[in-house]
Design an enzyme around this catalytic site. Structure first.
Site, mmCIF file in Angstrom:
data_model
loop_
_atom_site.group_PDB
_atom_site.id
_atom_site.type_symbol
_atom_site.label_atom_id
_atom_site.label_comp_id
_atom_site.label_asym_id
_atom_site.label_seq_id
_atom_site.Cartn_x
_atom_site.Cartn_y
_atom_site.Cartn_z
ATOM 1 N N CYS A 74 -25.510 -8.461 34.261
ATOM 2 C CA CYS A 74 -25.582 -7.337 33.317
ATOM 3 C C CYS A 74 -24.204 -7.009 32.741
ATOM 4 O O CYS A 74 -23.168 -7.308 33.339
ATOM 5 C CB CYS A 74 -26.155 -6.111 34.021
ATOM 6 S SG CYS A 74 -26.743 -4.840 32.867
ATOM 7 N N ASP A 109 -30.319 1.263 42.691
ATOM 8 C CA ASP A 109 -28.868 1.355 42.541
ATOM 9 C C ASP A 109 -28.364 2.515 43.397
ATOM 10 O O ASP A 109 -29.148 3.290 43.945
ATOM 11 C CB ASP A 109 -28.521 1.571 41.067
ATOM 12 C CG ASP A 109 -27.111 1.111 40.699
ATOM 13 O OD1 ASP A 109 -26.338 0.781 41.615
ATOM 14 O OD2 ASP A 109 -26.800 1.086 39.501
#
Length: 216
Positions: free
Chosen positions: A9, A129
């Site tokens: 990412c 996360d």
């Protein structure tokens, strides 16, 4: 053979796309939310053109307008929508219906309750996360993986992953049968930029873990 999906990412430069193409992860991510890795539609379109067509692209958003997200999907810049903000369930449903694209719901894991709260969210996968009080992102640090239990939808593990610890992270989540992939950004950077060697070592570590799991 077992296949753990890999997502790199935060691509921002043509060199990032070249580094990703060299190792062929499953996904690449563009950050459209406020971040030092933020890109606009024009930059993301150029990166999409440089990426191998087999690599699926994800757009990362925080409380973005649905119109903008739909437009990025319709232009083929992204094929997966990743929601990191306070988007309600109806927003996710609307985006899935309008675009036909999968939706990933990011969860900042603070405790077990934060995972239980999203079990009914209308998404195709979760992204787990770390929790931060001052940010919608995890800040590149791990969370307590022991909080992950059974009964979750398919999920990507994120937060503080590196070439050195990703196999350990996968071992820690082995009993969570819904683990489908890993997501990395800062863990494959040097001096704030994507590092081709770290990207290569990260993907290799995941593929080697898959190989060993297959032999068990």
């Amino acid at each position: 053979m077992k296949h753990t999906a890999v997502k790199i990412c935060g691509l921002t430069r043509p060199e990032d796309a070249e580094a990703v193409n060299a190792v062929r992860p499953d996904y690449a991510g563009f950050v459209f939310a406020e971040s030092r890795r933020q890109v606009d539609a024009a930059a993301a379109a150029l990166l999409r053109e440089r990426l191998d067509p087999a690599i699926r692209t994800t757009g990362v958003f925080v409380n973005e307008s649905t119109e903008r997200i739909v437009e990025l999907c319709r232009r083929g810049i992204i094929g997966i929508i990743q929601l990191h903000g306070d988007e309600p369930e109806e927003t996710a449903r609307h985006l899935r219906e309008e675009t036909g694209c999968p939706v990933v719901r990011a969860v900042r894991v603070q405790n077990r309750d934060s995972l239980l709260a999203v079990r009914g969210y209308p998404c195709d996968a979760l992204l787990l996360d770390a929790w931060r009080n001052d940010s919608y992102g995890g800040g590149g640090v791990p969370f307590d993986w022991s909080l992950i239990g059974e009964g979750l939808p398919p999920f990507f593990l994120a937060g503080g992953l590196t070439p050195e610890n990703v196999a350990w992270a996968l071992d820690s989540c082995r009993t969570a049968g819904s683990l489908c992939g890993v997501d990395v950004s800062s863990g494959v950077e040097s001096d704030g930029r994507k590092d081709p060697d770290k990207i290569h070592r990260f993907v290799s570590a995941v593929r080697e873990w898959d190989r060993k799991e297959q032999l068990k």
